[in-house]
Design a protein around this motif. Sequence first.
Motif, PDB file in Angstrom:
ATOM      1  N   GLY A  10       0.694  -1.289   0.090  1.00  0.00           N
ATOM      2  CA  GLY A  10      -0.046   0.126   0.010  1.00  0.00           C
ATOM      3  C   GLY A  10       0.916   1.308  -0.021  1.00  0.00           C
TER       4      GLY A  10
ATOM      5  N   THR B  30      -4.999   0.606  -7.392  1.00  0.00           N
ATOM      6  CA  THR B  30      -6.355   0.853  -7.094  1.00  0.00           C
ATOM      7  C   THR B  30      -7.493   0.338  -7.999  1.00  0.00           C
ATOM      8  OG1 THR B  30      -5.835   3.123  -5.979  1.00  0.00           O
ATOM      9  CG2 THR B  30      -7.991   2.877  -6.542  1.00  0.00           C
TER      10      THR B  30
ATOM     11  N   ASN C  56      -7.356  -3.430  -7.155  1.00  0.00           N
ATOM     12  CA  ASN C  56      -8.313  -3.480  -5.829  1.00  0.00           C
ATOM     13  C   ASN C  56      -9.578  -3.408  -5.929  1.00  0.00           C
ATOM     14  OD1 ASN C  56      -6.142  -3.747  -4.012  1.00  0.00           O
ATOM     15  ND2 ASN C  56      -5.834  -1.470  -3.999  1.00  0.00           N
TER      16      ASN C  56
ATOM     17  N   SER D   3     -10.556  -7.000  -5.424  1.00  0.00           N
ATOM     18  CA  SER D   3      -9.774  -7.571  -4.575  1.00  0.00           C
ATOM     19  C   SER D   3     -10.645  -8.324  -3.370  1.00  0.00           C
ATOM     20  CB  SER D   3      -8.861  -6.632  -3.975  1.00  0.00           C
ATOM     21  OG  SER D   3      -8.162  -7.019  -2.616  1.00  0.00           O
TER      22      SER D   3
ATOM     23  N   PRO E 107     -11.298  -4.582  -0.728  1.00  0.00           N
ATOM     24  CA  PRO E 107     -11.320  -3.374  -1.698  1.00  0.00           C
ATOM     25  C   PRO E 107     -11.183  -2.045  -0.626  1.00  0.00           C
ATOM     26  CG  PRO E 107     -13.513  -4.097  -1.221  1.00  0.00           C
ATOM     27  CD  PRO E 107     -12.642  -5.212  -0.721  1.00  0.00           C
ATOM     28  N   VAL E 108     -10.875  -1.056  -1.550  1.00  0.00           N
ATOM     29  CA  VAL E 108     -10.761   0.203  -1.001  1.00  0.00           C
ATOM     30  C   VAL E 108     -12.025   0.667  -0.001  1.00  0.00           C
ATOM     31  CG1 VAL E 108     -10.457   2.786  -1.334  1.00  0.00           C
ATOM     32  CG2 VAL E 108      -9.482   1.119  -2.847  1.00  0.00           C
TER      33      VAL E 108
ATOM     34  N   THR F 153      -7.268  -4.205   4.280  1.00  0.00           N
ATOM     35  CA  THR F 153      -8.362  -3.096   4.034  1.00  0.00           C
ATOM     36  C   THR F 153      -7.457  -1.803   3.871  1.00  0.00           C
ATOM     37  OG1 THR F 153     -10.158  -4.397   4.650  1.00  0.00           O
ATOM     38  CG2 THR F 153     -10.541  -2.188   4.214  1.00  0.00           C
TER      39      THR F 153
ATOM     40  N   SER G 231      -5.305  -1.479   0.664  1.00  0.00           N
ATOM     41  CA  SER G 231      -6.045  -0.903  -0.472  1.00  0.00           C
ATOM     42  C   SER G 231      -6.456   0.396  -0.457  1.00  0.00           C
ATOM     43  CB  SER G 231      -7.355  -1.853  -0.332  1.00  0.00           C
ATOM     44  OG  SER G 231      -6.933  -3.259  -0.888  1.00  0.00           O
TER      45      SER G 231
ATOM     46  N   VAL H 222      -0.774  -6.493  -5.838  1.00  0.00           N
ATOM     47  CA  VAL H 222      -2.153  -6.599  -5.362  1.00  0.00           C
ATOM     48  C   VAL H 222      -2.517  -7.983  -5.514  1.00  0.00           C
ATOM     49  CG1 VAL H 222      -4.534  -5.997  -5.675  1.00  0.00           C
ATOM     50  CG2 VAL H 222      -2.811  -4.171  -5.777  1.00  0.00           C
TER      51      VAL H 222
ATOM     52  N   ASP I   7      -3.526 -10.739  -1.727  1.00  0.00           N
ATOM     53  CA  ASP I   7      -4.853 -11.506  -1.339  1.00  0.00           C
ATOM     54  C   ASP I   7      -4.419 -13.176  -0.779  1.00  0.00           C
ATOM     55  OD1 ASP I   7      -6.559  -9.328  -2.055  1.00  0.00           O
ATOM     56  OD2 ASP I   7      -6.886 -10.336  -4.022  1.00  0.00           O
TER      57      ASP I   7
END
Length: 250
Positions: free
Chosen positions: A24, A62, A65, A68, A71-72, A173, A176, A219, A223
Amino acid sequence: MDPSQLILLAVLGVCGGALSGLVGVGGGIVFVPALLYVAGWNITEAVAASLAIIVFSSLSGTIRNARSENPVQWRTAVLLSLAVAPSTLIGVAISRISPDAVVELAFAALLLALAYPTAKGRSEGVGGGKRIPVALVLSAGVGIGALSGLVGVGGGVLMVPLMVLGMGLTTKTAVSTSLAVVLSAGAVGALGYILVGAVDLTELPPLIVGAIVGAWLGVRLRDPLPERALRLGFAGFMVVTAVYTAIGAL
């Protein structure tokens, strides 16, 4: 630029981008020394270019993500961006009038202070048991933005633990969400340097392309990693970054 240097810059771009997606951050800790020691740029040019590259690496991460498992959290991203992004211009202004060694040492000290609580961690769930008041997190965001503008890093190394400890996010989180904040900070900081004529974009394509590819890779690798492993790895990364920054300042 000869082919070997072109290839090396592309590889460094991939490394910085992968670091961006994995933990990040914008990748500036790779990009700044790459431009200093490989391309032979001065510190102001390297910082300015790093912020420009960070825009692309964090944008790539981003977008990735969105699919992902973590996520954001956009509410947090917008809130922090309002504090961090405009403050990068403070760093731009400081870089134009004074050396940055003292600020770099303060940055290293803050990283070391946050490394232990980051390694210790918190519950996997979101919310509950906040240790840092949100107002203090936002105030810290102003300082992070100024540091980002001064030393050419996106500030994710500081924002991730602040979001975990102060806003109740899990580490993944927060990672992200940090990328989205880094995107806004990099854009504002890069624009500031462009307006004062401190950045040359003509040699950036290999780093930018590498950063975009690397961020997606980072990214994707993040995960499957266990939360504890990522937390400990990130804390170790903070310590290494702090030592590197302090050595550079001294």
